[in-house]
Design a protein around this motif. Structure first.
Motif, PDB file in Angstrom:
ATOM      1  N   UNK A   8     -10.765  41.061   3.116  1.00  0.00           N
ATOM      2  CA  UNK A   8      -9.802  42.172   3.067  1.00  0.00           C
ATOM      3  C   UNK A   8      -9.923  43.044   4.308  1.00  0.00           C
ATOM      4  N   UNK A   9     -11.147  43.310   4.745  1.00  0.00           N
ATOM      5  CA  UNK A   9     -11.343  44.122   5.948  1.00  0.00           C
ATOM      6  C   UNK A   9     -10.656  43.486   7.152  1.00  0.00           C
ATOM      7  N   UNK A  10     -10.850  42.183   7.329  1.00  0.00           N
ATOM      8  CA  UNK A  10     -10.252  41.478   8.472  1.00  0.00           C
ATOM      9  C   UNK A  10      -8.734  41.454   8.368  1.00  0.00           C
ATOM     10  N   UNK A  16     -15.192  44.531  13.583  1.00  0.00           N
ATOM     11  CA  UNK A  16     -16.491  44.086  13.091  1.00  0.00           C
ATOM     12  C   UNK A  16     -16.573  44.347  11.584  1.00  0.00           C
ATOM     13  N   UNK A  17     -16.392  43.284  10.819  1.00  0.00           N
ATOM     14  CA  UNK A  17     -16.433  43.405   9.356  1.00  0.00           C
ATOM     15  C   UNK A  17     -17.799  43.908   8.911  1.00  0.00           C
ATOM     16  N   UNK A  45     -24.089  43.685  15.753  1.00  0.00           N
ATOM     17  CA  UNK A  45     -23.022  42.725  16.037  1.00  0.00           C
ATOM     18  C   UNK A  45     -21.822  43.414  16.679  1.00  0.00           C
ATOM     19  N   UNK A  46     -21.579  44.657  16.306  1.00  0.00           N
ATOM     20  CA  UNK A  46     -20.473  45.413  16.909  1.00  0.00           C
ATOM     21  C   UNK A  46     -20.648  45.498  18.421  1.00  0.00           C
ATOM     22  N   UNK A  47     -21.844  45.868  18.867  1.00  0.00           N
ATOM     23  CA  UNK A  47     -22.096  45.974  20.301  1.00  0.00           C
ATOM     24  C   UNK A  47     -21.998  44.618  20.982  1.00  0.00           C
ATOM     25  N   UNK A  95     -20.255  36.911  14.718  1.00  0.00           N
ATOM     26  CA  UNK A  95     -19.548  37.610  13.630  1.00  0.00           C
ATOM     27  C   UNK A  95     -19.924  37.120  12.238  1.00  0.00           C
ATOM     28  N   UNK A  96     -20.437  35.906  12.107  1.00  0.00           N
ATOM     29  CA  UNK A  96     -20.820  35.382  10.791  1.00  0.00           C
ATOM     30  C   UNK A  96     -22.338  35.404  10.558  1.00  0.00           C
ATOM     31  N   UNK A  97     -23.064  36.173  11.385  1.00  0.00           N
ATOM     32  CA  UNK A  97     -24.499  36.262  11.199  1.00  0.00           C
ATOM     33  C   UNK A  97     -25.242  35.200  11.983  1.00  0.00           C
TER      34      UNK A  97
END
Length: 504
Positions: A301-303, A358-359, A389-391, A426-428
């Motif tokens: 939903x965030x994406x 960034x979810x 992850x955002x950075x 983005x997926x860890x």
């Protein structure tokens, strides 16, 4: 001192100096802000948008830094190369920290996202990977995904002002169908209501700094009726809701299986494949099923919500995407997953949404299972590891003009190479890499392609003035864009007819 001793001393000094300048002492902790005695950096920790503070520390102290939280070491990574190193060493950096409120008191430690790196975790991952771990394994879910996305288009056409709720309903419908074989009611579905309630509680419980017991674990032993122990009463209430999330959908599917009417689903398949289930294996299956909704619905939903915002802020991207769909698919049908290979710009939009929004800005904390060296620094056993992850996904050296939504980053043409695929972050990482990434991407592609085919997504107009939204992210383990104003209208009468068609 003999001349030979002088040379020996000088040689040792030079070797020591050379070692200092070319490398770091193996027991040297990563640098970071200077803390106070005993409490360390407790008062330095951000209470909101923590990824921004961590990024600033990265610029000041280097790509890997650390803080001391009353004796608990926290390592913060702001660099893709160090993230890749953690990924390669995933066997010792894939554990989870103990969270007193969310994990122990409420019980979310049983979910896949908080489960320690142990046999139960590996069993849960095995079940998820079998169900959706490859492109081939998700093929059986694609018709259902497309069906539910068509239902989304109808909801948005009928009530465009209710976008966020419509997206939530669609994601919830997909996950409940995949996991339990449950067909969600259009209004007030009890399963969605139950699980969304638990998801909300999870988001609050896992937000750093919300509950004092996370910093002072001894508080969990306070009697419930003592002053300051309100968190225990709240945890008890939330634990009852979480128990229902585990047991109620399970009982529904098990009842359908016993009656011989259960449709294919993760739960029905897992139960059928495991004959003579031990109590522990049954619990693993139940907790895996309960984890899928929280792990998949909220992040998707965030994406999707960010996608609609991006289309308003970057109308030329929307027009280019619609032109590609019109040329490849035409106006007589809706695009589907089968068109993915022929819609490179839509695929690039998916990639850019994964990078731009960034979810999970700092992912979810990992824990070091043993002493080790990362980025040339000593990381003690038990350290909490935060990856910003955002950075990493907004690094201007990797993604020039990083705050601009630009899908062309991921399309090559003569003289221009593509920028780094955001899926490296983005997926860890490590053994915690998102096992449902293929299904999530399919959901995003289908939603974006179908929405662009039939809708124009533009600025809201108030009193004759166009409202320009601002992209701001809310704090939380899963971050969503803050609500924004918009206008969604069908592109044409033909587009409306496609949405309203009942041939599905």
């Amino acid at each position: 001192m003999a001349l030979s001793d002088v040379f020996l001393f000088a040689g040792a000094f030079l070797l020591t100096a050379l070692a200092f300048f070319l490398g770091r002492k193996p027991n040297m902790l990563p640098p970071g802000p200077k803390g106070w005695p005993v409490i360390g950096n407790i008062f330095d920790m951000p209470t909101k948008s923590n990824w921004l503070t961590y990024a600033e520390w990265g610029r000041k102290y280097g790509p890997i830094c650390s803080v001391n939280l009353m004796g608990q070491r926290m390592i913060i990574v702001n660099d893709a190369k160090i993230l890749a190193e953690l990924d390669r060493k995933g066997a010792i950096y894939s554990d989870r920290p103990r969270l007193e409120m969310a994990g122990e008191l409420v019980g979310y430690a049983k979910t896949v996202v908080l489960l320690r790196y142990n046999t139960s975790f590996r069993n849960c991952r095995k079940h998820i990977s079998k169900m959706m771990g490859t492109i081939n394994s998700i093929q059986k879910y694609l018709p259902m995904e497309e069906h539910e996305t068509r239902r989304l288009l109808k909801r948005v056409l009928a009530n465009p002002g209710n976008l966020n709720e419509s997206l939530r309903k669609t994601s919830g419908s997909i996950i409940l169908k995949v996991t339990y074989g449950i067909d969600v009611q259009e209004e007030n579905d009890p399963f969605v209501k139950l699980i969304e309630s638990s998801n909300t509680n999870f988001g609050i419980a896992t937000t750093p700094g919300t509950f004092l017991v996370d910093n002072f674990p001894a508080l969990r032993h306070l009697p419930e009726n003592w002053p300051g122990a309100g968190f225990k009463r709240l945890a008890k209430k939330w634990a009852e809701i979480f128990d229902n999330v585990i047991e109620v959908p399970y009982a529904f599917t098990k009842g359908q299986m016993d009656a011989g009417i259960a449709p294919p689903s993760f739960l029905s398949s897992a139960l059928a494949d495991e004959e003579g289930l031990s109590p522990s294996k049954l619990l693993d299956i139940k907790h895996t099923a309960a984890s899928l909704y929280g792990a998949g619905a909220d992040t998707t939903v965030s994406a999707q919500y960010a996608f609609f915002l991006a289309m308003i802020l970057y109308p030329y991207v929307q027009k280019k995407a619609q032109a590609e769909i019109d040329a490849v698919v035409g106006s007589d049908r809706l695009p589907g997953f089968m068109d993915r290979e022929n819609l490179p710009y839509i695929n690039a939009i998916v990639s850019e949404v994964l990078r731009w929004n960034s979810v999970a800005p700092i992912g979810f904390p990992h824990t070091a299972m043993e002493d080790g060296i990362v980025g040339g620094y000593f990381v003690p056993k038990g350290s909490i590891i935060i990856t910003n992850l955002w950075q990493i996904l907004h690094d201007a050296e990797v993604y020039p003009d990083p705050f601009t939504f630009d899908p062309s980053r991921f399309i090559a043409f003569p003289g221009k190479e593509v920028q780094r695929d955001p899926r490296h972050a983005c997926f860890g990482y490590g053994r915690r890499y998102c096992a449902g990434s293929h299904l999530a991407e399919a959901s995003l592609f289908i939603c974006f392609a179908m929405s662009l085919a039939v809708f124009d997504i533009t600025n809201a107009v108030e009193n004759g003035v166009s409202v320009v939204p601002v992209y701001e992210s809310m704090s939380g383990i899963v971050s969503h864009p803050k609500p924004f104003k918009y206008c969604i209208k069908p592109r044409s009468e033909r587009a409306s007819a496609l949405v309203l068609a009942d041939n599905f």
